[in-house]
Scaffold this motif. Structure first.
Motif, short mmCIF file in Angstrom:
data_model
loop_
_atom_site.label_atom_id
_atom_site.label_comp_id
_atom_site.label_asym_id
_atom_site.label_seq_id
_atom_site.Cartn_x
_atom_site.Cartn_y
_atom_site.Cartn_z
N ALA A 1 -89.69 38.00 28.36
CA ALA A 1 -90.81 38.24 29.06
C ALA A 1 -91.44 39.28 27.87
O ALA A 1 -90.75 39.69 27.24
CB ALA A 1 -90.40 39.55 29.63
N PRO A 2 -92.77 39.42 27.47
CA PRO A 2 -92.91 40.55 26.32
C PRO A 2 -92.42 41.99 26.91
O PRO A 2 -93.15 42.65 27.70
CB PRO A 2 -94.28 40.24 26.59
CG PRO A 2 -95.25 39.88 27.81
CD PRO A 2 -93.65 39.27 28.55
N ALA A 3 -91.90 42.99 26.57
CA ALA A 3 -91.50 44.42 26.49
C ALA A 3 -92.76 44.89 25.93
O ALA A 3 -93.16 46.24 26.67
CB ALA A 3 -90.18 44.34 26.03
N VAL A 4 -92.91 44.99 24.60
CA VAL A 4 -94.19 45.78 23.74
C VAL A 4 -95.08 44.86 22.70
O VAL A 4 -94.66 43.53 22.78
CB VAL A 4 -93.35 46.54 22.80
CG1 VAL A 4 -94.68 47.76 21.62
CG2 VAL A 4 -92.19 47.17 23.64
N ILE A 5 -96.68 45.09 22.69
CA ILE A 5 -97.32 44.95 22.41
C ILE A 5 -97.63 45.73 20.72
O ILE A 5 -98.02 46.87 21.02
CB ILE A 5 -98.25 44.02 23.19
CG1 ILE A 5 -97.98 42.92 23.67
CG2 ILE A 5 -99.48 43.70 22.29
CD1 ILE A 5 -99.49 42.61 25.03
N ASP A 6 -97.43 45.49 19.48
CA ASP A 6 -97.94 46.47 18.88
C ASP A 6 -99.31 46.03 18.25
O ASP A 6 -99.83 44.95 18.61
CB ASP A 6 -97.06 46.03 17.19
CG ASP A 6 -95.77 46.53 17.45
OD1 ASP A 6 -95.89 48.07 18.26
OD2 ASP A 6 -94.76 46.05 17.28
N VAL A 7 -99.82 46.80 17.79
CA VAL A 7 -101.29 46.66 17.23
C VAL A 7 -100.93 47.41 15.60
O VAL A 7 -101.09 48.41 15.24
CB VAL A 7 -102.68 47.71 17.74
CG1 VAL A 7 -103.62 47.46 17.53
CG2 VAL A 7 -102.89 46.79 19.36
N ARG B 1 -105.75 45.71 13.40
CA ARG B 1 -105.71 45.11 14.29
C ARG B 1 -105.52 44.22 15.44
O ARG B 1 -106.00 43.42 16.13
CB ARG B 1 -107.37 45.38 14.63
CG ARG B 1 -108.51 47.24 14.57
CD ARG B 1 -109.21 47.36 16.05
NE ARG B 1 -108.64 47.77 16.83
CZ ARG B 1 -107.58 48.51 17.95
NH1 ARG B 1 -107.13 49.61 17.03
NH2 ARG B 1 -106.82 48.72 18.46
N ARG B 2 -104.94 43.63 14.87
CA ARG B 2 -104.52 42.07 15.49
C ARG B 2 -102.99 42.61 16.43
O ARG B 2 -102.34 44.05 16.60
CB ARG B 2 -103.65 41.33 14.54
CG ARG B 2 -104.05 41.46 13.38
CD ARG B 2 -103.54 39.95 12.18
NE ARG B 2 -102.77 40.70 11.51
CZ ARG B 2 -101.54 40.53 11.73
NH1 ARG B 2 -100.83 39.89 12.69
NH2 ARG B 2 -100.70 41.21 10.35
N SER B 3 -102.82 41.44 17.27
CA SER B 3 -102.00 42.57 18.37
C SER B 3 -100.57 41.48 18.39
O SER B 3 -100.96 39.60 18.31
CB SER B 3 -102.46 41.64 20.03
OG SER B 3 -104.17 42.98 20.15
N GLU C 1 -100.60 51.95 20.85
CA GLU C 1 -102.26 51.85 20.07
C GLU C 1 -101.21 52.99 19.25
O GLU C 1 -101.54 54.05 19.30
CB GLU C 1 -103.13 52.05 20.95
CG GLU C 1 -103.72 50.92 22.02
CD GLU C 1 -104.30 49.70 20.72
OE1 GLU C 1 -104.67 50.63 19.58
OE2 GLU C 1 -104.70 48.95 21.52
N PRO C 2 -101.61 52.50 17.13
CA PRO C 2 -101.43 53.62 16.96
C PRO C 2 -102.09 54.14 16.09
O PRO C 2 -101.89 55.49 15.86
CB PRO C 2 -100.21 52.91 15.72
CG PRO C 2 -100.69 51.52 15.71
CD PRO C 2 -101.24 51.31 17.33
N VAL C 3 -103.24 53.79 16.39
CA VAL C 3 -104.50 54.81 15.52
C VAL C 3 -105.05 54.36 16.46
O VAL C 3 -105.74 53.33 17.69
CB VAL C 3 -104.97 54.33 14.83
CG1 VAL C 3 -106.19 55.27 14.09
CG2 VAL C 3 -104.35 54.32 13.87
N VAL D 1 -109.44 49.77 21.59
CA VAL D 1 -108.52 50.09 22.59
C VAL D 1 -109.42 49.22 23.39
O VAL D 1 -108.40 48.65 24.16
CB VAL D 1 -108.26 51.76 22.91
CG1 VAL D 1 -107.39 52.03 24.21
CG2 VAL D 1 -107.62 52.25 22.21
N LEU D 2 -110.26 49.05 23.59
CA LEU D 2 -110.95 48.83 24.93
C LEU D 2 -110.88 47.85 25.40
O LEU D 2 -111.13 46.69 26.24
CB LEU D 2 -112.59 49.54 24.57
CG LEU D 2 -113.11 50.68 26.04
CD1 LEU D 2 -114.38 51.04 25.24
CD2 LEU D 2 -112.47 50.70 27.02
N ASP D 3 -111.13 46.92 23.33
CA ASP D 3 -110.86 45.22 23.55
C ASP D 3 -109.56 44.97 23.43
O ASP D 3 -109.43 43.94 24.82
CB ASP D 3 -111.51 44.83 22.11
CG ASP D 3 -112.74 44.87 21.47
OD1 ASP D 3 -113.57 45.44 22.41
OD2 ASP D 3 -113.26 45.57 20.53
N ASP D 4 -108.68 45.99 23.62
CA ASP D 4 -107.80 45.52 23.64
C ASP D 4 -107.07 45.67 24.99
O ASP D 4 -106.04 44.78 26.15
CB ASP D 4 -106.64 45.81 22.98
CG ASP D 4 -106.86 46.48 21.77
OD1 ASP D 4 -106.87 45.39 20.92
OD2 ASP D 4 -105.95 46.92 20.81
#
Length: 552
Positions: free
Chosen positions: A31-37, A41-43, A268-270, A276-279
């Motif tokens: 299961a996904p715990a985290v999504i890094d950006v 701006r790649r996920s 979201e680091p930045v 962010v809306l796209d994400d």
């Protein structure tokens, strides 16, 4: 109202912080715990198993570096999954983390080094073009504490060549930390840690002097995460947007709650609002935690290019800018989002209280709410004599419970001042009790204005100013008047392509507010003076007071 205990996804309460992560892995390692950006701006999704493996590998590296029980590790990282690895791994050794905001300057870092005396600093050198290495070198040179060892963390995207970075007396070559390789089978385990040891510390706002470092034990972090997850209703399949720094209690508490509920954390680091809306759209974000300043940026980006966000069902928000009511209505109209006002601080954790979904608006958008755990007690006390006040009477909000600060790093005297003789924590916040466990936050005690003999919350005036179509942001401060009373002075940043006259804004206030609440003067300014706090940018009221005095 949602029942609070237990969180079904975890079963019995976890024994310590690493066990929280370990249980999630055993339930569903993929299961996904985290999504890094990443910077481009790649996920990059990270499974529970991958987060666990990186944490276990880091425990060994920290132990080899000499980190042991009682030590402090400074984590100077943005919102990367690495920051969570460092938190869990440090706690596994009985040590504690102090988060460092990536916007901190050299003086702030020097103060932190002197107070926390970290054995090791994890630094994101080169992040977002910031030369954090040089700031750390300068801070270490000025600091009176022993120079810490350093590990350079390059993050989820391409990073600098870290092996060449050095600090006085330390060669970082072997201290460059990189994530563990892909998953072996079976997954490694960690021995139990001491949940009564300090686990994390947050810098306070520093509104009354040098920021303090409010420290909490692992058992408090763990219990609060579980309580928050249940109060919010976080569950597997949910995605929480973490757009405020993990280094502060706001972002940290939100991320830990999401993990405790089995949800996924979008980091979201930045904070680029358009990205962010796209994400939020692509990852179907269901929960957002952040101030109305964050919401205002999202609203502006959305109006320029609307997106459909049908999954966004809950926003836990703080009313930093006085714009929450209008933004909550926008989110509800546009996406069906329910907004809940919150309460928290570095000393009692963020998300200590929130309004339930069945609380009618506009009360639901105010600061305060119902405490998230029956173990948290709250009262309002008379600021003059300390006597507990009846429901509806305004006084200082005071707390007892496992969420309350366990100490201040490098400042033992602060704890003695922070508690009453009978053991209640003095929050310094003004508010009143609605019923047992439910309260309304009014304002910081030092921010309340005594106008014509009446105690006035400046946010009431600010909210009225912000309702004017020509106003973007408004703040109100008080200064002494010639008669010895307090004068309310407003500062307004005009909306784009608008510049209302100051007298027009005073008349606007007078149309709905009592005469004594109308500001004596309103000044138009290009931008509010701000400072990077652990939980986002905050307006510097001390600067506004200086400006008010100069212009009076």
């Amino acid at each position: 109202m949602v029942s609070r205990f237990p969180v079904a996804v975890l079963g019995d309460p976890p024994r310590d912080l690493p066990d929280l992560l370990g249980r999630l892995v055993r339930l569903d390692p993929s299961a996904p715990a985290v999504i890094d950006v990443t910077a481009d701006r790649r996920s990059v999704p990270l499974s529970r198993a991958a987060l666990w493996l990186r944490t276990v590998a880091l425990v060994d590296q920290l132990r080899d570096a000499g980190v042991a029980a009682g030590d402090c590790v400074a984590v100077w990282l943005p919102n990367w999954s690495d920051a969570l690895c460092w938190q869990f791994a440090t706690a596994a050794l009985g040590a504690h983390v102090i988060g460092v905001n990536t916007r901190y300057n050299t003086d702030e870092v020097t103060h932190l080094l002197d107070s926390a005396r970290p054995r090791l600093v994890a630094v994101a050198h080169g992040f977002h073009g910031l030369d954090l290495r040089e700031k750390l070198v300068q801070a270490a040179t000025r600091s009176e504490s022993p120079t810490p060892a350093v590990a350079v963390v390059t993050g989820p995207g391409p990073g600098p060549d870290a092996a060449s970075h050095e600090l006085p007396g330390y060669d970082l070559g072997a201290g460059v930390w990189s994530p563990a390789p892909a998953s072996p089978d079976p997954l490694p385990k960690l021995p139990p840690s001491d949940p009564s040891a300090l686990a994390v510390a947050f810098t306070t706002s520093g509104s009354t002097g040098r920021p303090k470092l409010a420290a909490h034990r692992g058992v408090g972090v763990l219990g609060h995460a579980v309580a928050d997850a249940t109060a919010i209703g976080l569950a597997p399949g949910d995605v929480l947007l973490c757009g405020v720094p993990l280094a502060g209690t706001f972002g940290f508490s939100a991320a830990m709650a999401a993990l405790a509920g089995g949800a996924t954390v979008l980091l979201e680091p930045v904070f680029d609002a358009d990205g962010v809306l796209d994400d939020m759209a692509s990852h179907r974000v269901s929960h957002v935690v952040g101030g109305d300043d964050l919401g205002l940026r999202l609203q502006r980006a959305w109006r320029t290019r609307p997106r459909d966000l049908p999954a966004w069902r809950w926003w836990g928000a703080a009313n930093f800018q006085g714009r929450l009511a209008e933004l909550a209505q926008w989110a509800e109209r546009s996406f069906g989002t329910a907004t809940a006002g919150l309460y928290g601080s570095s000393e009692v954790f963020a998300l200590t209280a929130m309004w339930p979904a069945d609380e009618p608006a506009p009360r639901r958008w105010e600061g305060g709410g119902r405490v998230v755990s029956p173990e948290i007690l709250v009262r309002a006390a008379d600021p003059d004599n300390g006597a507990a006040l009846a429901a509806g009477q305004e006084g200082e909000l005071q707390f007892v419970g496992p969420n309350v600060v366990d100490g201040y790093l490098g400042n033992p005297e602060a704890a003695a001042r922070a508690f009453t003789e009978d053991g209640w924590f003095r929050s310094g916040d003004l508010g009143y009790i609605v019923e047992e466990g439910v309260f309304v936050y009014t304002c910081r005690m030092g921010d309340a204005l005594r106008l014509r003999g009446f105690l006035v919350d400046p946010s009431e005036i600010e909210a009225r100013l912000a309702e004017h179509p020509g106003v973007d942001t408004a703040k109100v401060v008080g200064i002494p008047g010639p008669d010895g009373g307090t004068r309310a002075i407003g500062f307004v940043v005009p909306a784009e392509a608008a510049s209302p006259a100051p007298e027009e804004l005073r008349e606007w206030c007078g149309a709905t507010l009592a005469k004594f609440k109308v500001p004596d003067a309103v000044h138009l300014i290009d931008a509010m003076p701000t400072i990077a706090s652990p939980n986002g940018n905050k307006i510097l009221k001390t600067t506004l007071v200086e400006w008010a005095r100069e212009r009076s």
